[in-house]
Write an enzyme that holds these catalytic residues in place. Structure first.
Site, short mmCIF file in Angstrom:
data_model
loop_
_atom_site.label_atom_id
_atom_site.label_comp_id
_atom_site.label_asym_id
_atom_site.label_seq_id
_atom_site.Cartn_x
_atom_site.Cartn_y
_atom_site.Cartn_z
CB CYS A 251 -28.16 -10.16 -11.51
SG CYS A 251 -27.91 -8.39 -11.59
CG HIS B 43 -29.23 -11.05 -7.53
ND1 HIS B 43 -27.88 -10.81 -7.50
CD2 HIS B 43 -29.80 -9.99 -8.16
CE1 HIS B 43 -27.63 -9.65 -8.10
NE2 HIS B 43 -28.78 -9.13 -8.50
CG ASN C 275 -27.22 -5.88 -7.97
OD1 ASN C 275 -26.51 -6.86 -8.19
ND2 ASN C 275 -28.30 -5.61 -8.67
N1 COA Z 1 -32.21 8.89 -3.89
C1 COA Z 1 -33.34 9.58 -3.71
N2 COA Z 1 -34.40 9.48 -4.52
C2 COA Z 1 -34.30 8.61 -5.54
C3 COA Z 1 -33.15 7.86 -5.80
C4 COA Z 1 -32.07 8.03 -4.92
N3 COA Z 1 -30.93 7.35 -5.06
N4 COA Z 1 -33.35 7.10 -6.89
C5 COA Z 1 -34.60 7.34 -7.32
N5 COA Z 1 -35.16 8.29 -6.51
C6 COA Z 1 -36.50 8.85 -6.61
C7 COA Z 1 -37.07 8.77 -8.00
O1 COA Z 1 -36.60 9.83 -8.79
C8 COA Z 1 -38.55 8.86 -7.75
O2 COA Z 1 -38.88 10.22 -7.56
P1 COA Z 1 -40.26 10.82 -8.14
O3 COA Z 1 -41.32 10.03 -7.44
O4 COA Z 1 -40.17 12.25 -7.75
O5 COA Z 1 -40.18 10.54 -9.60
C9 COA Z 1 -38.72 8.15 -6.40
O6 COA Z 1 -37.41 8.10 -5.81
C10 COA Z 1 -39.29 6.76 -6.50
O7 COA Z 1 -38.65 6.07 -7.54
P2 COA Z 1 -39.02 4.59 -7.87
O8 COA Z 1 -38.13 4.15 -9.00
O9 COA Z 1 -40.48 4.42 -8.04
O10 COA Z 1 -38.61 3.88 -6.50
P3 COA Z 1 -38.64 2.37 -6.12
O11 COA Z 1 -39.38 2.20 -4.86
O12 COA Z 1 -39.01 1.49 -7.27
O13 COA Z 1 -37.12 2.08 -5.77
C11 COA Z 1 -35.24 1.02 -6.81
C12 COA Z 1 -36.13 2.26 -6.76
C13 COA Z 1 -34.26 1.18 -7.95
C14 COA Z 1 -34.50 0.92 -5.50
C15 COA Z 1 -36.10 -0.24 -7.02
O14 COA Z 1 -37.01 -0.01 -8.07
C16 COA Z 1 -35.31 -1.47 -7.32
O15 COA Z 1 -34.57 -1.96 -6.50
N6 COA Z 1 -35.49 -2.02 -8.54
C17 COA Z 1 -34.87 -3.25 -8.93
C18 COA Z 1 -33.45 -2.98 -9.19
C19 COA Z 1 -32.74 -4.24 -9.50
O16 COA Z 1 -32.91 -5.20 -8.83
N7 COA Z 1 -31.94 -4.16 -10.54
C20 COA Z 1 -31.09 -5.19 -10.91
C21 COA Z 1 -31.81 -6.40 -11.31
S1 COA Z 1 -30.99 -7.66 -10.64
#
Ligand code: COA
Length: 337
Positions: free
Chosen positions: A117, A258, A288
């Site tokens: 990214c 970003h 993204n």
């Molecule tokens: N729909 C529903 N539930 C989902 C899901 C979806 N699409 N994806 C994950 N979950 C669930 C997980 O399984 C987890 O369940 P559990 O608590 O029963 O294990 C719960 O939601 C929380 O997951 P978590 O990963 O802690 O959530 P989060 O608040 O961190 O949000 C992201 C997840 C991916 C949205 C977030 O971590 C994020 O944006 N990370 C950075 C991603 C990024 O920027 N990547 C590229 C770098 S540039």
């Protein structure tokens, strides 16, 4: 003594594939909900390229617009740099070579940058260095991704986050310091290499049947760990580039972060005391798009008439590697010389 040469951000262009994939569509594919996706990411929909539409196809369309808006033609371009982690072909040829061919650019240096990214801002730092050292005059800088090609559509942790698209900019040489890039800062910490990874194909996991059956060709992400590091690193990086250049957050008309997650953008924007109208947001409609995210966002404000000549942009980004980068760049279209 010859006059000092600077890099100037001459033009922007973008291409967004037609097909839209909404959160409601994803609800039918994996165990997720529109409510969860919007609350956790801010994403409502993303665009997905056609099966027969490659990263270089999208990049070529964005580049044609950028070159035209710079008042140039393909023959004026003397360096092509494409940032992508979803190249047409893993290994070779580079996507930059394919874009050059499609644009009719011949006998010109062309290469890809792999910084996930952060790729577009990394590529801007390369353009700046080539221009300031007088090696090149008009650099075509592209961020393009067909992220849908490395997504496991059964993995709700990743498939809701990403989209496809391309953006391109022409960076030109100038002796007018008012038009010049103020600063570009790019960095990395490889100890977090496994936070965002496509394990195959590569020298560690060549494209064997076993690798494909295991799904190693799909992106894997430690989402929550990446999220926390992104907020911390971006806030620090952006504060540093502003302080180093004696610029305050309130003096930035266009903060172009970003577009990975609305909550990351909001946290960094708040740490800088940015108001809503300073922060460029496209994550709700594109998701993204990795290296394409920043140039697509710049194109959005350009096409909506919000980005005016000489106005300052603060770019910041974070991605796999882990990599991050920020930049302070005035928009400097040629016609306003
Ligand atoms: N729909 C529903 N539930 C989902 C899901 C979806 N699409 N994806 C994950 N979950 C669930 C997980 O399984 C987890 O369940 P559990 O608590 O029963 O294990 C719960 O939601 C929380 O997951 P978590 O990963 O802690 O959530 P989060 O608040 O961190 O949000 C992201 C997840 C991916 C949205 C977030 O971590 C994020 O944006 N990370 C950075 C991603 C990024 O920027 N990547 C590229 C770098 S540039």
């Amino acid at each position: 003594m010859s006059e000092k040469i600077y890099a100037a951000f001459r033009s922007i262009g973008a291409y967004v594939p037609k097909k839209v994939l909404t959160n409601q569509d994803l609800e039918k594919m994996v165990d997720t909900s529109d409510e969860w996706i919007v609350k956790r990411t801010g994403i409502k929909e993303r665009h997905i390229a056609e099966d027969n539409e490659s990263t270089s196809d999208m990049a070529t369309k964005a580049s044609e617009i950028a070159i035209k808006r710079a008042g140039l033609s393909a023959k004026d371009i003397d360096l092509v740099v494409c940032a992508t982690v979803t190249p047409d072909y893993f290994n070779m040829p580079s996507t930059a070579c394919l874009i050059s061919d499609k644009l009719g650019i011949k006998n010109v240096q062309a290469f890809d940058i792999s910084a996930a990214c952060s790729g577009f801002v990394y590529a801007l730092s390369v353009a700046k260095a080539f221009i300031e050292s007088a090696m090149k005059k008009n650099v075509l800088v592209i961020g393009a991704e067909k992220f849908s090609s490395i997504i496991d559509w059964n993995d709700r942790n990743t498939c809701v986050l990403f989209g496809d698209g391309a953006g391109a900019a022409v960076i030109g040489a100038t002796t007018n310091k008012e038009e010049a890039f103020i600063d570009v800062h790019a960095s990395a910490d490889g100890s977090y290499w496994d936070f965002l990874i496509t394990p195959a194909p590569g020298s560690v996991n060549p494209a064997t049947h076993a690798a494909i059956e295991e799904g190693l060709q799909f992106v894997k992400m430690k989402g929550n760990e990446t999220f926390k590091l992104a907020v911390k690193t971006l806030t620090k990086d952006v504060k540093e580039i502003l302080a180093k250049n004696n610029i305050e957050g309130k003096d930035i008309p266009h903060f172009v972060p970003h577009q990975a997650n609305y909550r990351i953008i909001n946290a960094v924007g708040n740490a800088l005391n940015m108001s809503e109208n300073q922060v460029v947001l496209t994550v709700h409609k594109y998701g993204n798009t990795s290296a394409a995210s920043i140039p697509m966002a710049i194109n959005d404000i350009y096409e909506s008439g919000k980005l005016k000549s000489k106005e300052l942009m603060l770019l910041d980004t974070f991605g796999g590697g882990l990599t991050w980068a920020s930049a302070l760049i005035p928009f400097a279209p040629k016609e306003n010389d």
